[in-house]
Design a protein around this motif. Structure first.
Motif, PDB file in Angstrom:
ATOM      1  N   LYS A   7       0.853  -1.184   0.000  1.00 42.93           N
ATOM      2  CA  LYS A   7       0.000   0.000   0.000  1.00 42.93           C
ATOM      3  C   LYS A   7       0.888   1.232   0.000  1.00 42.93           C
ATOM      4  CE  LYS A   7      -3.936   2.116   2.309  1.00 42.93           C
ATOM      5  NZ  LYS A   7      -4.920   1.980   3.391  1.00 42.93           N
ATOM      6  N   PHE A   8       0.493   2.249  -0.770  1.00 46.96           N
ATOM      7  CA  PHE A   8       1.301   3.439  -0.980  1.00 46.96           C
ATOM      8  C   PHE A   8       0.438   4.687  -0.844  1.00 46.96           C
ATOM      9  CE2 PHE A   8       2.809  -0.145  -3.389  1.00 46.96           C
ATOM     10  CZ  PHE A   8       4.173  -0.168  -3.148  1.00 46.96           C
ATOM     11  N   ASN A   9       0.907   5.662  -0.074  1.00 45.50           N
ATOM     12  CA  ASN A   9       0.199   6.931   0.098  1.00 45.50           C
ATOM     13  C   ASN A   9       0.892   8.038  -0.682  1.00 45.50           C
ATOM     14  OD1 ASN A   9      -1.630   5.725   1.815  1.00 45.50           O
ATOM     15  ND2 ASN A   9      -0.663   6.488   3.673  1.00 45.50           N
ATOM     16  N   LEU A  10       0.097   8.824  -1.398  1.00 50.90           N
ATOM     17  CA  LEU A  10       0.626   9.928  -2.198  1.00 50.90           C
ATOM     18  C   LEU A  10       1.262  10.994  -1.312  1.00 50.90           C
ATOM     19  CD1 LEU A  10       0.814  11.201  -5.073  1.00 50.90           C
ATOM     20  CD2 LEU A  10      -1.359  12.348  -4.551  1.00 50.90           C
ATOM     21  N   LEU A  11       2.439  11.446  -1.726  1.00 56.20           N
ATOM     22  CA  LEU A  11       3.135  12.544  -1.055  1.00 56.20           C
ATOM     23  C   LEU A  11       2.774  13.860  -1.744  1.00 56.20           C
ATOM     24  CD1 LEU A  11       6.615  10.819  -0.727  1.00 56.20           C
ATOM     25  CD2 LEU A  11       4.915  11.158   1.084  1.00 56.20           C
ATOM     26  N   PRO A  12       2.902  14.998  -1.055  1.00 58.72           N
ATOM     27  CA  PRO A  12       2.616  16.292  -1.691  1.00 58.72           C
ATOM     28  C   PRO A  12       3.529  16.501  -2.901  1.00 58.72           C
ATOM     29  CG  PRO A  12       2.814  16.552   0.685  1.00 58.72           C
ATOM     30  CD  PRO A  12       3.260  15.145   0.356  1.00 58.72           C
ATOM     31  N   PRO A  13       2.983  17.026  -4.004  1.00 54.96           N
ATOM     32  CA  PRO A  13       3.798  17.220  -5.216  1.00 54.96           C
ATOM     33  C   PRO A  13       4.782  18.374  -5.059  1.00 54.96           C
ATOM     34  CG  PRO A  13       1.587  18.061  -5.551  1.00 54.96           C
ATOM     35  CD  PRO A  13       1.594  17.402  -4.202  1.00 54.96           C
ATOM     36  N   ASP A  14       5.935  18.229  -5.695  1.00 54.11           N
ATOM     37  CA  ASP A  14       6.966  19.265  -5.650  1.00 54.11           C
ATOM     38  C   ASP A  14       6.528  20.548  -6.350  1.00 54.11           C
ATOM     39  OD1 ASP A  14       8.645  17.517  -4.306  1.00 54.11           O
ATOM     40  OD2 ASP A  14       9.642  16.830  -6.137  1.00 54.11           O
ATOM     41  N   ASP A  15       5.673  20.409  -7.382  1.00 54.80           N
ATOM     42  CA  ASP A  15       5.279  21.567  -8.192  1.00 54.80           C
ATOM     43  C   ASP A  15       3.863  22.051  -7.886  1.00 54.80           C
ATOM     44  OD1 ASP A  15       3.681  19.614  -9.277  1.00 54.80           O
ATOM     45  OD2 ASP A  15       4.222  20.048 -11.360  1.00 54.80           O
ATOM     46  N   GLY A  16       3.314  21.632  -6.761  1.00 54.18           N
ATOM     47  CA  GLY A  16       1.950  22.026  -6.415  1.00 54.18           C
ATOM     48  C   GLY A  16       0.892  21.333  -7.251  1.00 54.18           C
ATOM     49  N   GLY A  17       1.295  20.324  -7.999  1.00 56.27           N
ATOM     50  CA  GLY A  17       0.341  19.563  -8.810  1.00 56.27           C
ATOM     51  C   GLY A  17       0.131  20.092 -10.210  1.00 56.27           C
ATOM     52  N   GLN A  18       0.914  21.077 -10.631  1.00 60.40           N
ATOM     53  CA  GLN A  18       0.724  21.689 -11.950  1.00 60.40           C
ATOM     54  C   GLN A  18       0.940  20.708 -13.096  1.00 60.40           C
ATOM     55  OE1 GLN A  18       3.124  25.230 -12.176  1.00 60.40           O
ATOM     56  NE2 GLN A  18       2.134  26.156 -10.395  1.00 60.40           N
ATOM     57  N   ALA A  19       1.982  19.885 -13.021  1.00 58.91           N
ATOM     58  CA  ALA A  19       2.260  18.931 -14.104  1.00 58.91           C
ATOM     59  C   ALA A  19       1.143  17.892 -14.201  1.00 58.91           C
ATOM     60  CB  ALA A  19       3.608  18.249 -13.894  1.00 58.91           C
ATOM     61  N   PHE A  20       0.636  17.437 -13.056  1.00 62.95           N
ATOM     62  CA  PHE A  20      -0.441  16.447 -13.073  1.00 62.95           C
ATOM     63  C   PHE A  20      -1.721  17.058 -13.636  1.00 62.95           C
ATOM     64  CE2 PHE A  20      -3.750  13.766 -11.029  1.00 62.95           C
ATOM     65  CZ  PHE A  20      -3.406  12.580 -11.665  1.00 62.95           C
ATOM     66  N   THR A  21      -1.994  18.302 -13.316  1.00 62.70           N
ATOM     67  CA  THR A  21      -3.161  18.989 -13.882  1.00 62.70           C
ATOM     68  C   THR A  21      -3.050  19.070 -15.399  1.00 62.70           C
ATOM     69  OG1 THR A  21      -3.569  20.266 -11.869  1.00 62.70           O
ATOM     70  CG2 THR A  21      -4.458  21.166 -13.926  1.00 62.70           C
ATOM     71  N   LYS A  22      -1.867  19.405 -15.916  1.00 66.41           N
ATOM     72  CA  LYS A  22      -1.659  19.469 -17.371  1.00 66.41           C
ATOM     73  C   LYS A  22      -1.832  18.089 -18.000  1.00 66.41           C
ATOM     74  CE  LYS A  22       1.295  23.514 -17.342  1.00 66.41           C
ATOM     75  NZ  LYS A  22       2.633  24.069 -17.491  1.00 66.41           N
ATOM     76  N   ALA A  36     -12.329  18.345  -9.127  1.00 65.78           N
ATOM     77  CA  ALA A  36     -12.353  17.335  -8.060  1.00 65.78           C
ATOM     78  C   ALA A  36     -10.977  16.700  -7.883  1.00 65.78           C
ATOM     79  CB  ALA A  36     -13.398  16.265  -8.369  1.00 65.78           C
ATOM     80  N   GLN A  37     -10.298  16.374  -8.984  1.00 68.93           N
ATOM     81  CA  GLN A  37      -8.959  15.792  -8.899  1.00 68.93           C
ATOM     82  C   GLN A  37      -7.992  16.740  -8.195  1.00 68.93           C
ATOM     83  OE1 GLN A  37      -7.503  12.804  -9.657  1.00 68.93           O
ATOM     84  NE2 GLN A  37      -9.545  12.022 -10.019  1.00 68.93           N
ATOM     85  N   ASN A  38      -8.120  18.030  -8.476  1.00 70.24           N
ATOM     86  CA  ASN A  38      -7.220  19.021  -7.871  1.00 70.24           C
ATOM     87  C   ASN A  38      -7.503  19.243  -6.391  1.00 70.24           C
ATOM     88  OD1 ASN A  38      -5.667  19.500 -10.151  1.00 70.24           O
ATOM     89  ND2 ASN A  38      -7.097  21.003 -10.938  1.00 70.24           N
ATOM     90  N   MET A  39      -8.662  18.819  -5.913  1.00 69.48           N
ATOM     91  CA  MET A  39      -9.033  18.993  -4.515  1.00 69.48           C
ATOM     92  C   MET A  39      -8.615  17.804  -3.643  1.00 69.48           C
ATOM     93  SD  MET A  39     -10.408  21.965  -4.435  1.00 69.48           S
ATOM     94  CE  MET A  39     -11.277  22.042  -2.901  1.00 69.48           C
ATOM     95  N   ILE A  40      -8.134  16.727  -4.251  1.00 70.30           N
ATOM     96  CA  ILE A  40      -7.771  15.529  -3.493  1.00 70.30           C
ATOM     97  C   ILE A  40      -6.614  15.843  -2.543  1.00 70.30           C
ATOM     98  CG2 ILE A  40      -6.713  13.234  -3.656  1.00 70.30           C
ATOM     99  CD1 ILE A  40      -8.332  12.799  -6.201  1.00 70.30           C
ATOM    100  N   THR A  41      -6.818  15.521  -1.271  1.00 64.33           N
ATOM    101  CA  THR A  41      -5.752  15.710  -0.285  1.00 64.33           C
ATOM    102  C   THR A  41      -5.210  14.376   0.218  1.00 64.33           C
ATOM    103  OG1 THR A  41      -7.357  15.849   1.510  1.00 64.33           O
ATOM    104  CG2 THR A  41      -6.673  17.929   0.493  1.00 64.33           C
ATOM    105  N   SER A  42      -5.919  13.300  -0.080  1.00 62.46           N
ATOM    106  CA  SER A  42      -5.506  11.983   0.381  1.00 62.46           C
ATOM    107  C   SER A  42      -5.727  10.971  -0.738  1.00 62.46           C
ATOM    108  CB  SER A  42      -6.338  11.591   1.607  1.00 62.46           C
ATOM    109  OG  SER A  42      -6.058  10.274   1.995  1.00 62.46           O
ATOM    110  N   LEU A  43      -4.673  10.225  -1.081  1.00 67.79           N
ATOM    111  CA  LEU A  43      -4.763   9.193  -2.110  1.00 67.79           C
ATOM    112  C   LEU A  43      -3.844   8.049  -1.730  1.00 67.79           C
ATOM    113  CD1 LEU A  43      -5.543   8.102  -4.976  1.00 67.79           C
ATOM    114  CD2 LEU A  43      -3.541   9.329  -5.821  1.00 67.79           C
TER     115      LEU A  43
END
Length: 137
Positions: A7-22, A36-43
């Motif tokens: 099991k793996f928990n997502l760590l905070p992104p280095d770029d604030g999530g900008q690359a994943f949003t793109k 909704a994807q940008n609001m996820i705080t736990s994964l």
């Protein structure tokens, strides 16, 4: 081959999530689904052996999605709570690749596992994003 179970928990992104949003935008995720994807705080992502195959369960603030698969076989899947598609999972030396097709183009989520965590590289049509996870089990 990697020991996939865990099991793996997502760590905070280095770029604030900008690359994943793109990356999500390139896949065609927009509007409320993108918000909704940008609001996820736990994964978390969990790989479990289910006898003759595997189950990948993703749990987030949006809910839980599971897909059971055997390596090399097509399986219906939902990606990022927004895209219904067909995926093929392939095992490699350090993890699993998940390939799926959108509008005739292949997208890939490459999961590289280590003893302490997992790094995913999400790629589609020239866009990519790296996400890091910590192993919790």
């Amino acid at each position: 081959m990697a020991d996939l179970a865990g099991k793996f928990n997502l760590l905070p992104p280095d770029d604030g999530g900008q690359a994943f949003t793109k990356f999500l935008q390139a896949l065609g995720v927009s509007g409320a689904a993108l918000e909704a994807q940008n609001m996820i705080t736990s994964l978390s992502e969990e790989f479990r052996s289910n006898g003759d195959g595997w189950t990948l369960t993703s749990t987030s603030d949006l809910g839980t999605e599971s897909v059971s698969f055997r390596f090399g076989e097509e399986v219906r899947s939902k990606v990022y709570d927004a895209i219904d598609t067909t995926s093929v999972f392939t095992e490699h030396a350090t993890g699993v690749d998940q390939d799926f097709t959108i509008d005739g183009h292949t997208a890939r989520i490459r999961r590289e596992q280590t003893r302490d965590g997992m790094t995913t590289v999400c790629a589609y049509r020239g866009t990519s994003a790296v996400r890091k996870f910590r192993r919790t089990a």
